[in-house]
Scaffold this motif. Sequence first.
Motif, PDB file in Angstrom:
ATOM      1  N   PRO A  56     -25.023  29.231   5.239  1.00  0.00           N
ATOM      2  CA  PRO A  56     -25.096  27.852   4.728  1.00  0.00           C
ATOM      3  C   PRO A  56     -23.819  27.429   4.005  1.00  0.00           C
ATOM      4  CG  PRO A  56     -26.604  29.327   3.545  1.00  0.00           C
ATOM      5  CD  PRO A  56     -26.081  30.094   4.713  1.00  0.00           C
ATOM      6  N   ASP A  57     -23.067  28.383   3.456  1.00  0.00           N
ATOM      7  CA  ASP A  57     -21.827  28.016   2.763  1.00  0.00           C
ATOM      8  C   ASP A  57     -20.596  28.243   3.621  1.00  0.00           C
ATOM      9  OD1 ASP A  57     -23.355  27.466   0.492  1.00  0.00           O
ATOM     10  OD2 ASP A  57     -23.337  29.595  -0.069  1.00  0.00           O
ATOM     11  N   GLY A  58     -20.814  28.469   4.914  1.00  0.00           N
ATOM     12  CA  GLY A  58     -19.687  28.703   5.809  1.00  0.00           C
ATOM     13  C   GLY A  58     -19.246  30.159   5.767  1.00  0.00           C
ATOM     14  N   GLY A  59     -18.193  30.480   6.510  1.00  0.00           N
ATOM     15  CA  GLY A  59     -17.712  31.855   6.516  1.00  0.00           C
ATOM     16  C   GLY A  59     -16.851  32.152   7.720  1.00  0.00           C
ATOM     17  N   LYS A  60     -16.525  33.448   7.827  1.00  0.00           N
ATOM     18  CA  LYS A  60     -15.656  33.899   8.921  1.00  0.00           C
ATOM     19  C   LYS A  60     -16.476  34.605   9.985  1.00  0.00           C
ATOM     20  CE  LYS A  60     -11.468  34.216   6.310  1.00  0.00           C
ATOM     21  NZ  LYS A  60     -10.578  34.973   5.484  1.00  0.00           N
ATOM     22  N   VAL A  61     -16.285  34.181  11.220  1.00  0.00           N
ATOM     23  CA  VAL A  61     -16.994  34.837  12.318  1.00  0.00           C
ATOM     24  C   VAL A  61     -15.979  35.290  13.369  1.00  0.00           C
ATOM     25  CG1 VAL A  61     -18.998  33.329  11.927  1.00  0.00           C
ATOM     26  CG2 VAL A  61     -17.420  32.799  13.768  1.00  0.00           C
ATOM     27  N   ALA A  62     -16.359  36.324  14.114  1.00  0.00           N
ATOM     28  CA  ALA A  62     -15.512  36.795  15.218  1.00  0.00           C
ATOM     29  C   ALA A  62     -16.368  36.929  16.458  1.00  0.00           C
ATOM     30  CB  ALA A  62     -14.886  38.139  14.860  1.00  0.00           C
ATOM     31  N   LEU A  63     -15.734  36.762  17.603  1.00  0.00           N
ATOM     32  CA  LEU A  63     -16.445  36.913  18.871  1.00  0.00           C
ATOM     33  C   LEU A  63     -16.155  38.278  19.468  1.00  0.00           C
ATOM     34  CD1 LEU A  63     -15.598  33.420  20.299  1.00  0.00           C
ATOM     35  CD2 LEU A  63     -17.928  34.311  20.194  1.00  0.00           C
ATOM     36  N   LEU A  64     -17.204  38.961  19.893  1.00  0.00           N
ATOM     37  CA  LEU A  64     -17.055  40.196  20.666  1.00  0.00           C
ATOM     38  C   LEU A  64     -17.631  39.889  22.041  1.00  0.00           C
ATOM     39  CD1 LEU A  64     -16.605  43.255  21.130  1.00  0.00           C
ATOM     40  CD2 LEU A  64     -18.845  43.634  20.124  1.00  0.00           C
ATOM     41  N   SER A  65     -16.759  39.694  23.016  1.00  0.00           N
ATOM     42  CA  SER A  65     -17.211  39.269  24.337  1.00  0.00           C
ATOM     43  C   SER A  65     -17.315  40.454  25.299  1.00  0.00           C
ATOM     44  CB  SER A  65     -16.254  38.196  24.867  1.00  0.00           C
ATOM     45  OG  SER A  65     -16.795  37.580  26.025  1.00  0.00           O
ATOM     46  N   ALA A  66     -17.536  40.133  26.567  1.00  0.00           N
ATOM     47  CA  ALA A  66     -17.610  41.171  27.609  1.00  0.00           C
ATOM     48  C   ALA A  66     -16.179  41.405  28.118  1.00  0.00           C
ATOM     49  CB  ALA A  66     -18.566  40.730  28.704  1.00  0.00           C
ATOM     50  N   THR A  67     -15.907  41.195  29.426  1.00  0.00           N
ATOM     51  CA  THR A  67     -14.521  41.322  29.884  1.00  0.00           C
ATOM     52  C   THR A  67     -13.814  39.971  29.712  1.00  0.00           C
ATOM     53  OG1 THR A  67     -15.080  40.674  32.151  1.00  0.00           O
ATOM     54  CG2 THR A  67     -15.119  43.031  31.653  1.00  0.00           C
ATOM     55  N   SER A  68     -12.498  40.007  29.688  1.00  0.00           N
ATOM     56  CA  SER A  68     -11.738  38.761  29.476  1.00  0.00           C
ATOM     57  C   SER A  68     -11.788  37.853  30.701  1.00  0.00           C
ATOM     58  CB  SER A  68     -10.290  39.089  29.134  1.00  0.00           C
ATOM     59  OG  SER A  68      -9.697  39.776  30.216  1.00  0.00           O
ATOM     60  N   THR A  69     -12.247  38.379  31.847  1.00  0.00           N
ATOM     61  CA  THR A  69     -12.312  37.549  33.060  1.00  0.00           C
ATOM     62  C   THR A  69     -13.742  37.138  33.410  1.00  0.00           C
ATOM     63  OG1 THR A  69     -12.436  39.547  34.414  1.00  0.00           O
ATOM     64  CG2 THR A  69     -10.252  38.577  34.120  1.00  0.00           C
ATOM     65  N   SER A  70     -14.694  37.521  32.574  1.00  0.00           N
ATOM     66  CA  SER A  70     -16.099  37.267  32.891  1.00  0.00           C
ATOM     67  C   SER A  70     -16.397  35.762  32.872  1.00  0.00           C
ATOM     68  CB  SER A  70     -16.954  37.998  31.863  1.00  0.00           C
ATOM     69  OG  SER A  70     -18.292  37.785  32.148  1.00  0.00           O
ATOM     70  N   THR A  71     -16.866  35.244  33.991  1.00  0.00           N
ATOM     71  CA  THR A  71     -17.092  33.797  34.110  1.00  0.00           C
ATOM     72  C   THR A  71     -18.072  33.273  33.076  1.00  0.00           C
ATOM     73  OG1 THR A  71     -17.136  34.331  36.476  1.00  0.00           O
ATOM     74  CG2 THR A  71     -17.369  32.004  35.869  1.00  0.00           C
ATOM     75  N   ASN A  72     -19.209  33.952  32.954  1.00  0.00           N
ATOM     76  CA  ASN A  72     -20.247  33.383  32.081  1.00  0.00           C
ATOM     77  C   ASN A  72     -19.827  33.396  30.612  1.00  0.00           C
ATOM     78  OD1 ASN A  72     -20.582  36.204  32.213  1.00  0.00           O
ATOM     79  ND2 ASN A  72     -22.804  36.135  32.312  1.00  0.00           N
ATOM     80  N   GLN A  73     -19.370  34.531  30.106  1.00  0.00           N
ATOM     81  CA  GLN A  73     -18.974  34.556  28.688  1.00  0.00           C
ATOM     82  C   GLN A  73     -17.841  33.570  28.413  1.00  0.00           C
ATOM     83  OE1 GLN A  73     -19.769  37.670  30.079  1.00  0.00           O
ATOM     84  NE2 GLN A  73     -21.452  38.265  28.740  1.00  0.00           N
ATOM     85  N   ASN A  74     -16.856  33.498  29.303  1.00  0.00           N
ATOM     86  CA  ASN A  74     -15.746  32.561  29.064  1.00  0.00           C
ATOM     87  C   ASN A  74     -16.242  31.122  29.006  1.00  0.00           C
ATOM     88  OD1 ASN A  74     -13.884  34.571  28.857  1.00  0.00           O
ATOM     89  ND2 ASN A  74     -13.027  34.325  30.905  1.00  0.00           N
ATOM     90  N   THR A  75     -17.167  30.781  29.885  1.00  0.00           N
ATOM     91  CA  THR A  75     -17.710  29.415  29.890  1.00  0.00           C
ATOM     92  C   THR A  75     -18.487  29.139  28.604  1.00  0.00           C
ATOM     93  OG1 THR A  75     -17.943  29.648  32.267  1.00  0.00           O
ATOM     94  CG2 THR A  75     -19.066  27.778  31.269  1.00  0.00           C
ATOM     95  N   TRP A  76     -19.294  30.110  28.181  1.00  0.00           N
ATOM     96  CA  TRP A  76     -20.092  29.898  26.969  1.00  0.00           C
ATOM     97  C   TRP A  76     -19.191  29.746  25.742  1.00  0.00           C
ATOM     98  CZ3 TRP A  76     -23.339  34.769  28.519  1.00  0.00           C
ATOM     99  CH2 TRP A  76     -24.145  34.454  29.612  1.00  0.00           C
ATOM    100  N   ILE A  77     -18.134  30.551  25.687  1.00  0.00           N
ATOM    101  CA  ILE A  77     -17.219  30.469  24.534  1.00  0.00           C
ATOM    102  C   ILE A  77     -16.497  29.113  24.540  1.00  0.00           C
ATOM    103  CG2 ILE A  77     -15.114  31.468  23.512  1.00  0.00           C
ATOM    104  CD1 ILE A  77     -16.177  34.241  24.485  1.00  0.00           C
ATOM    105  N   GLU A  78     -16.141  28.658  25.739  1.00  0.00           N
ATOM    106  CA  GLU A  78     -15.518  27.331  25.867  1.00  0.00           C
ATOM    107  C   GLU A  78     -16.474  26.241  25.344  1.00  0.00           C
ATOM    108  OE1 GLU A  78     -14.344  25.334  29.846  1.00  0.00           O
ATOM    109  OE2 GLU A  78     -13.481  27.359  29.851  1.00  0.00           O
ATOM    110  N   GLU A  79     -17.735  26.344  25.728  1.00  0.00           N
ATOM    111  CA  GLU A  79     -18.725  25.357  25.272  1.00  0.00           C
ATOM    112  C   GLU A  79     -18.935  25.450  23.765  1.00  0.00           C
ATOM    113  OE1 GLU A  79     -19.841  22.878  26.911  1.00  0.00           O
ATOM    114  OE2 GLU A  79     -19.094  23.495  28.866  1.00  0.00           O
TER     115      GLU A  79
END
Length: 331
Positions: A150-173
Amino acid sequence: MTLTRRFAIGLGLAASLTGSTAMAQDNVRIALVAKSLGNGFFEAAARGAEEAAEELGNTEIIYTGPTSTTAEGQIEVINSLIAQRVDAIAISANDPDAVAPALQKAMQRGITVISWDSGVAPEGREMHLAPSSDELIGQTIIKLAADQLPDGGKVALLSATSTSTNQNTWIEEMNKVMDQYPDIEVVATVYGDDLADKSYREAQGLMQSYPDLDAIIAPTSVGIVAAAQAVQDAGKVGEVNVTGLGLPSEMAGAVESGASKSFAIWNPVDLGYTTAMIAHALATDAAEAEPGAEIPTGRMGSVTLDDSNTAAMSEPFTYDSSNIDEFKSIF
Ligand code: RAM
Protein backbone atom coordinates in the motif's frame (compact mmCIF):
# COMPACT_ATOMS: atom_id res chain seq x y z
CA MET A 1 -7.31 -31.93 -43.03
CA THR A 2 -3.79 -32.99 -43.59
CA LEU A 3 -2.25 -34.46 -46.67
CA THR A 4 -0.84 -37.32 -44.64
CA ARG A 5 -4.27 -38.10 -43.30
CA ARG A 6 -5.83 -38.12 -46.76
CA PHE A 7 -3.02 -40.38 -47.86
CA ALA A 8 -3.56 -42.67 -44.88
CA ILE A 9 -7.29 -42.91 -45.60
CA GLY A 10 -6.46 -43.74 -49.21
CA LEU A 11 -4.08 -46.46 -48.12
CA GLY A 12 -6.64 -47.84 -45.70
CA LEU A 13 -9.24 -48.03 -48.45
CA ALA A 14 -6.81 -49.77 -50.79
CA ALA A 15 -5.90 -52.22 -48.05
CA SER A 16 -9.52 -53.08 -47.32
CA LEU A 17 -10.31 -53.47 -51.01
CA THR A 18 -7.53 -56.01 -51.37
CA GLY A 19 -8.72 -57.79 -48.25
CA SER A 20 -5.51 -57.02 -46.36
CA THR A 21 -5.73 -57.19 -42.60
CA ALA A 22 -2.77 -54.83 -42.24
CA MET A 23 -4.91 -51.70 -42.36
CA ALA A 24 -3.54 -49.35 -39.74
CA GLN A 25 -6.04 -47.78 -37.41
CA ASP A 26 -6.65 -44.29 -38.68
CA ASN A 27 -5.91 -42.38 -35.49
CA VAL A 28 -5.62 -38.62 -35.49
CA ARG A 29 -2.17 -38.03 -34.00
CA ILE A 30 -1.77 -34.72 -32.21
CA ALA A 31 1.64 -33.69 -30.91
CA LEU A 32 1.48 -31.42 -27.87
CA VAL A 33 4.87 -29.72 -27.74
CA ALA A 34 5.91 -28.22 -24.40
CA LYS A 35 8.53 -25.51 -23.87
CA SER A 36 10.40 -28.25 -22.01
CA LEU A 37 9.66 -31.56 -20.35
CA GLY A 38 9.46 -31.87 -16.57
CA ASN A 39 7.38 -28.71 -16.09
CA GLY A 40 4.21 -29.37 -14.06
CA PHE A 41 2.29 -26.75 -16.01
CA PHE A 42 2.74 -28.63 -19.30
CA GLU A 43 2.11 -31.97 -17.60
CA ALA A 44 -1.25 -30.65 -16.39
CA ALA A 45 -2.02 -29.44 -19.92
CA ALA A 46 -1.11 -32.88 -21.28
CA ARG A 47 -3.63 -34.45 -18.89
CA GLY A 48 -6.28 -32.18 -20.38
CA ALA A 49 -5.24 -33.12 -23.91
CA GLU A 50 -5.52 -36.82 -23.02
CA GLU A 51 -9.00 -36.20 -21.68
CA ALA A 52 -9.97 -34.57 -25.01
CA ALA A 53 -8.49 -37.49 -26.95
CA GLU A 54 -10.52 -39.97 -24.95
CA GLU A 55 -13.69 -38.03 -25.61
CA LEU A 56 -12.94 -37.73 -29.32
CA GLY A 57 -11.91 -41.36 -29.81
CA ASN A 58 -9.37 -42.56 -32.40
CA THR A 59 -7.07 -39.77 -31.27
CA GLU A 60 -3.56 -40.08 -29.96
CA ILE A 61 -1.72 -37.39 -28.00
CA ILE A 62 2.04 -37.36 -28.41
CA TYR A 63 3.22 -35.26 -25.47
CA THR A 64 6.75 -34.13 -26.21
CA GLY A 65 9.26 -31.31 -25.94
CA PRO A 66 12.95 -30.63 -25.49
CA THR A 67 14.76 -31.28 -22.22
CA SER A 68 15.46 -27.58 -21.73
CA THR A 69 13.65 -24.43 -22.86
CA THR A 70 15.43 -23.71 -26.14
CA ALA A 71 14.15 -23.03 -29.65
CA GLU A 72 16.89 -25.33 -31.01
CA GLY A 73 15.54 -28.19 -28.93
CA GLN A 74 12.02 -27.52 -30.19
CA ILE A 75 13.18 -27.41 -33.82
CA GLU A 76 14.64 -30.90 -33.40
CA VAL A 77 11.35 -32.08 -31.92
CA ILE A 78 9.37 -30.50 -34.78
CA ASN A 79 11.58 -32.14 -37.41
CA SER A 80 11.10 -35.50 -35.78
CA LEU A 81 7.32 -34.98 -35.69
CA ILE A 82 7.36 -34.12 -39.41
CA ALA A 83 9.25 -37.36 -40.05
CA GLN A 84 6.61 -39.24 -38.01
CA ARG A 85 3.90 -37.61 -40.14
CA VAL A 86 1.74 -36.56 -37.24
CA ASP A 87 -1.58 -34.92 -38.12
CA ALA A 88 -1.19 -31.87 -35.91
CA ILE A 89 1.46 -30.01 -33.95
CA ALA A 90 0.33 -27.79 -31.07
CA ILE A 91 3.31 -25.94 -29.68
CA SER A 92 4.06 -23.59 -26.79
CA ALA A 93 7.03 -21.76 -28.29
CA ASN A 94 10.34 -20.89 -26.70
CA ASP A 95 10.82 -18.24 -29.39
CA PRO A 96 8.12 -16.88 -31.72
CA ASP A 97 10.40 -16.57 -34.77
CA ALA A 98 13.09 -19.23 -34.46
CA VAL A 99 10.64 -22.14 -34.64
CA ALA A 100 8.59 -20.66 -37.51
CA PRO A 101 10.59 -22.07 -40.48
CA ALA A 102 10.40 -25.65 -39.15
CA LEU A 103 6.67 -25.20 -38.53
CA GLN A 104 6.20 -23.80 -42.02
CA LYS A 105 7.83 -26.94 -43.34
CA ALA A 106 5.34 -28.97 -41.29
CA MET A 107 2.40 -27.02 -42.75
CA GLN A 108 3.77 -27.52 -46.27
CA ARG A 109 3.64 -31.26 -45.59
CA GLY A 110 -0.05 -30.96 -44.69
CA ILE A 111 0.38 -30.99 -40.91
CA THR A 112 -2.00 -28.75 -38.94
CA VAL A 113 0.06 -26.33 -36.83
CA ILE A 114 -1.24 -24.24 -33.95
CA SER A 115 0.44 -22.49 -31.05
CA TRP A 116 -0.95 -22.36 -27.54
CA ASP A 117 0.24 -20.79 -24.27
CA SER A 118 3.33 -19.17 -25.82
CA GLY A 119 2.72 -18.05 -29.39
CA VAL A 120 4.46 -18.51 -32.72
CA ALA A 121 4.74 -15.67 -35.27
CA PRO A 122 1.65 -15.69 -37.54
CA GLU A 123 3.53 -17.09 -40.55
CA GLY A 124 4.50 -20.16 -38.53
CA ARG A 125 1.07 -21.29 -37.36
CA GLU A 126 -2.59 -21.42 -38.38
CA MET A 127 -3.86 -19.99 -35.12
CA HIS A 128 -2.90 -19.28 -31.51
CA LEU A 129 -4.77 -20.18 -28.33
CA ALA A 130 -3.97 -17.80 -25.46
CA PRO A 131 -4.92 -18.85 -21.93
CA SER A 132 -6.47 -15.47 -21.23
CA SER A 133 -6.27 -11.90 -22.51
CA ASP A 134 -2.64 -10.72 -22.50
CA GLU A 135 -3.70 -7.31 -21.13
CA LEU A 136 -5.49 -8.93 -18.24
CA ILE A 137 -2.53 -11.14 -17.33
CA GLY A 138 -0.14 -8.18 -17.46
CA GLN A 139 -2.46 -6.12 -15.26
CA THR A 140 -2.97 -9.02 -12.86
CA ILE A 141 0.69 -9.67 -12.12
CA ILE A 142 1.45 -6.08 -11.09
CA LYS A 143 -1.81 -5.77 -9.14
CA LEU A 144 -0.97 -8.89 -7.14
CA ALA A 145 2.30 -7.27 -6.08
CA ALA A 146 0.85 -3.78 -5.56
CA ASP A 147 -2.04 -5.01 -3.39
CA GLN A 148 0.51 -6.08 -0.77
CA LEU A 149 2.42 -2.77 -0.99
CA PRO A 150 0.00 0.00 0.00
CA ASP A 151 2.93 2.40 0.52
CA GLY A 152 4.69 1.40 -2.68
CA GLY A 153 8.05 -0.31 -2.96
CA LYS A 154 10.63 -2.02 -5.12
CA VAL A 155 9.73 -5.01 -7.22
CA ALA A 156 11.75 -7.17 -9.62
CA LEU A 157 10.66 -9.50 -12.38
CA LEU A 158 11.91 -13.07 -12.58
CA SER A 159 10.82 -14.28 -16.00
CA ALA A 160 11.26 -17.47 -18.03
CA THR A 161 13.55 -17.24 -21.10
CA SER A 162 14.29 -13.86 -22.66
CA THR A 163 12.71 -15.01 -25.95
CA SER A 164 9.54 -16.52 -24.47
CA THR A 165 6.55 -15.05 -26.33
CA ASN A 166 4.02 -15.24 -23.53
CA GLN A 167 6.12 -13.82 -20.69
CA ASN A 168 7.47 -11.03 -22.90
CA THR A 169 3.94 -10.07 -23.94
CA TRP A 170 2.66 -10.10 -20.36
CA ILE A 171 5.57 -7.96 -19.15
CA GLU A 172 4.91 -5.52 -22.01
CA GLU A 173 1.25 -5.30 -20.96
CA MET A 174 2.30 -4.82 -17.34
CA ASN A 175 4.57 -1.93 -18.34
CA LYS A 176 1.66 -0.23 -20.08
CA VAL A 177 -0.20 0.18 -16.77
CA MET A 178 2.75 1.11 -14.54
CA ASP A 179 1.64 4.75 -14.49
CA GLN A 180 -1.23 3.56 -12.29
CA TYR A 181 1.40 2.59 -9.71
CA PRO A 182 3.58 5.68 -9.25
CA ASP A 183 5.00 4.42 -5.93
CA ILE A 184 6.15 1.10 -7.31
CA GLU A 185 9.52 0.84 -8.94
CA VAL A 186 10.50 -2.10 -11.13
CA VAL A 187 14.22 -2.35 -10.36
CA ALA A 188 15.24 -5.30 -12.54
CA THR A 189 14.14 -8.07 -14.90
CA VAL A 190 16.06 -11.35 -14.82
CA TYR A 191 15.57 -14.67 -16.59
CA GLY A 192 15.52 -18.09 -14.95
CA ASP A 193 14.77 -19.90 -18.24
CA ASP A 194 12.06 -22.00 -16.57
CA LEU A 195 14.84 -24.01 -14.96
CA ALA A 196 14.43 -24.47 -11.20
CA ASP A 197 18.11 -24.06 -10.31
CA LYS A 198 18.77 -21.05 -12.56
CA SER A 199 15.56 -19.37 -11.35
CA TYR A 200 16.62 -19.98 -7.73
CA ARG A 201 20.04 -18.42 -8.34
CA GLU A 202 18.53 -15.44 -10.15
CA ALA A 203 16.15 -14.86 -7.23
CA GLN A 204 19.07 -15.01 -4.81
CA GLY A 205 20.94 -12.54 -7.00
CA LEU A 206 18.01 -10.13 -6.92
CA MET A 207 17.91 -10.17 -3.12
CA GLN A 208 21.66 -9.58 -2.96
CA SER A 209 21.64 -6.73 -5.49
CA TYR A 210 18.56 -5.08 -3.97
CA PRO A 211 18.61 -5.66 -0.19
CA ASP A 212 15.47 -3.54 0.19
CA LEU A 213 13.49 -5.44 -2.45
CA ASP A 214 9.80 -5.78 -1.53
CA ALA A 215 8.50 -8.24 -4.10
CA ILE A 216 9.51 -10.66 -6.84
CA ILE A 217 6.99 -11.05 -9.64
CA ALA A 218 7.56 -14.34 -11.47
CA PRO A 219 5.10 -14.79 -14.36
CA THR A 220 6.24 -18.40 -14.71
CA SER A 221 5.18 -21.46 -12.75
CA VAL A 222 8.79 -22.64 -12.50
CA GLY A 223 10.25 -19.27 -11.51
CA ILE A 224 7.67 -18.51 -8.85
CA VAL A 225 8.31 -21.73 -6.91
CA ALA A 226 12.09 -21.27 -7.10
CA ALA A 227 11.82 -17.63 -5.99
CA ALA A 228 9.63 -18.56 -3.02
CA GLN A 229 12.18 -21.18 -2.00
CA ALA A 230 15.02 -18.66 -2.31
CA VAL A 231 13.12 -16.15 -0.16
CA GLN A 232 12.46 -18.80 2.47
CA ASP A 233 16.09 -19.96 2.48
CA ALA A 234 17.31 -16.36 2.78
CA GLY A 235 15.07 -15.84 5.83
CA LYS A 236 13.22 -13.07 4.02
CA VAL A 237 9.64 -14.26 4.46
CA GLY A 238 7.62 -11.18 5.36
CA GLU A 239 10.16 -8.91 3.66
CA VAL A 240 10.03 -10.08 0.07
CA ASN A 241 6.65 -11.22 -1.24
CA VAL A 242 6.75 -13.63 -4.16
CA THR A 243 3.89 -13.46 -6.61
CA GLY A 244 3.07 -13.97 -10.29
CA LEU A 245 1.77 -17.08 -12.03
CA GLY A 246 2.00 -20.52 -10.47
CA LEU A 247 0.24 -23.81 -9.88
CA PRO A 248 -1.65 -24.25 -6.59
CA SER A 249 -0.18 -27.78 -6.32
CA GLU A 250 3.37 -26.41 -6.49
CA MET A 251 2.75 -23.21 -4.49
CA ALA A 252 0.86 -24.60 -1.49
CA GLY A 253 4.05 -24.72 0.63
CA ALA A 254 5.02 -21.16 -0.32
CA VAL A 255 1.60 -19.85 0.69
CA GLU A 256 1.77 -21.79 3.93
CA SER A 257 5.22 -20.42 4.77
CA GLY A 258 4.12 -16.88 3.94
CA ALA A 259 6.72 -16.49 1.16
CA SER A 260 3.83 -15.91 -1.23
CA LYS A 261 0.73 -14.03 -0.15
CA SER A 262 -1.10 -14.72 -3.42
CA PHE A 263 -0.59 -15.61 -7.06
CA ALA A 264 -2.74 -16.32 -10.09
CA ILE A 265 -3.17 -18.86 -12.91
CA TRP A 266 -5.79 -20.16 -15.32
CA ASN A 267 -6.70 -23.82 -15.49
CA PRO A 268 -3.87 -25.59 -17.40
CA VAL A 269 -5.91 -28.79 -17.74
CA ASP A 270 -8.66 -26.89 -19.55
CA LEU A 271 -6.03 -25.17 -21.70
CA GLY A 272 -4.55 -28.50 -22.83
CA TYR A 273 -8.03 -29.96 -23.37
CA THR A 274 -9.07 -27.00 -25.53
CA THR A 275 -5.81 -27.09 -27.47
CA ALA A 276 -6.33 -30.75 -28.36
CA MET A 277 -9.98 -30.15 -29.33
CA ILE A 278 -8.94 -27.33 -31.68
CA ALA A 279 -6.04 -29.29 -33.18
CA HIS A 280 -8.40 -32.20 -33.84
CA ALA A 281 -11.08 -29.98 -35.43
CA LEU A 282 -8.54 -28.37 -37.76
CA ALA A 283 -6.73 -31.60 -38.63
CA THR A 284 -9.96 -33.34 -39.57
CA ASP A 285 -11.40 -30.36 -41.47
CA ALA A 286 -14.27 -29.99 -39.01
CA ALA A 287 -13.18 -26.34 -38.72
CA GLU A 288 -10.92 -23.92 -40.50
CA ALA A 289 -8.58 -21.38 -38.90
CA GLU A 290 -9.74 -18.03 -40.25
CA PRO A 291 -10.75 -14.72 -38.66
CA GLY A 292 -14.21 -14.96 -37.13
CA ALA A 293 -14.26 -18.77 -37.14
CA GLU A 294 -15.99 -20.39 -34.19
CA ILE A 295 -14.27 -23.65 -33.32
CA PRO A 296 -16.12 -26.12 -31.08
CA THR A 297 -14.12 -27.22 -28.03
CA GLY A 298 -16.12 -29.98 -26.31
CA ARG A 299 -16.98 -29.32 -22.66
CA MET A 300 -15.33 -25.89 -22.91
CA GLY A 301 -17.88 -24.69 -25.48
CA SER A 302 -16.15 -22.96 -28.36
CA VAL A 303 -13.51 -20.36 -29.19
CA THR A 304 -13.78 -17.57 -31.75
CA LEU A 305 -10.76 -16.40 -33.70
CA ASP A 306 -9.95 -12.69 -33.94
CA ASP A 307 -8.36 -10.90 -36.90
CA SER A 308 -4.95 -12.37 -36.12
CA ASN A 309 -6.38 -15.89 -35.77
CA THR A 310 -5.95 -15.76 -32.01
CA ALA A 311 -8.44 -16.89 -29.40
CA ALA A 312 -8.25 -16.20 -25.68
CA MET A 313 -9.74 -18.32 -22.93
CA SER A 314 -10.85 -17.39 -19.42
CA GLU A 315 -9.67 -14.95 -16.76
CA PRO A 316 -6.81 -15.87 -14.45
CA PHE A 317 -7.91 -16.86 -10.96
CA THR A 318 -6.19 -15.70 -7.78
CA TYR A 319 -5.07 -18.15 -5.10
CA ASP A 320 -4.14 -17.39 -1.49
CA SER A 321 -4.40 -19.02 1.93
CA SER A 322 -8.20 -18.89 1.75
CA ASN A 323 -8.61 -21.19 -1.25
CA ILE A 324 -5.32 -22.95 -2.05
CA ASP A 325 -6.26 -26.15 -0.22
CA GLU A 326 -9.28 -26.59 -2.43
CA PHE A 327 -7.21 -26.46 -5.61
CA LYS A 328 -3.81 -27.92 -4.75
CA SER A 329 -4.87 -31.46 -5.59
CA ILE A 330 -6.36 -30.45 -8.98
CA PHE A 331 -3.43 -28.75 -10.76
C1 RAM B 1 5.61 -21.78 -17.14
C2 RAM B 1 5.75 -21.61 -18.63
C3 RAM B 1 4.42 -21.39 -19.31
C4 RAM B 1 3.61 -20.36 -18.59
C5 RAM B 1 3.45 -20.71 -17.14
C6 RAM B 1 2.67 -19.67 -16.37
O1 RAM B 1 5.17 -23.05 -16.86
O2 RAM B 1 6.60 -20.53 -18.88
O3 RAM B 1 4.64 -21.03 -20.63
O4 RAM B 1 2.34 -20.19 -19.17
O5 RAM B 1 4.74 -20.81 -16.57
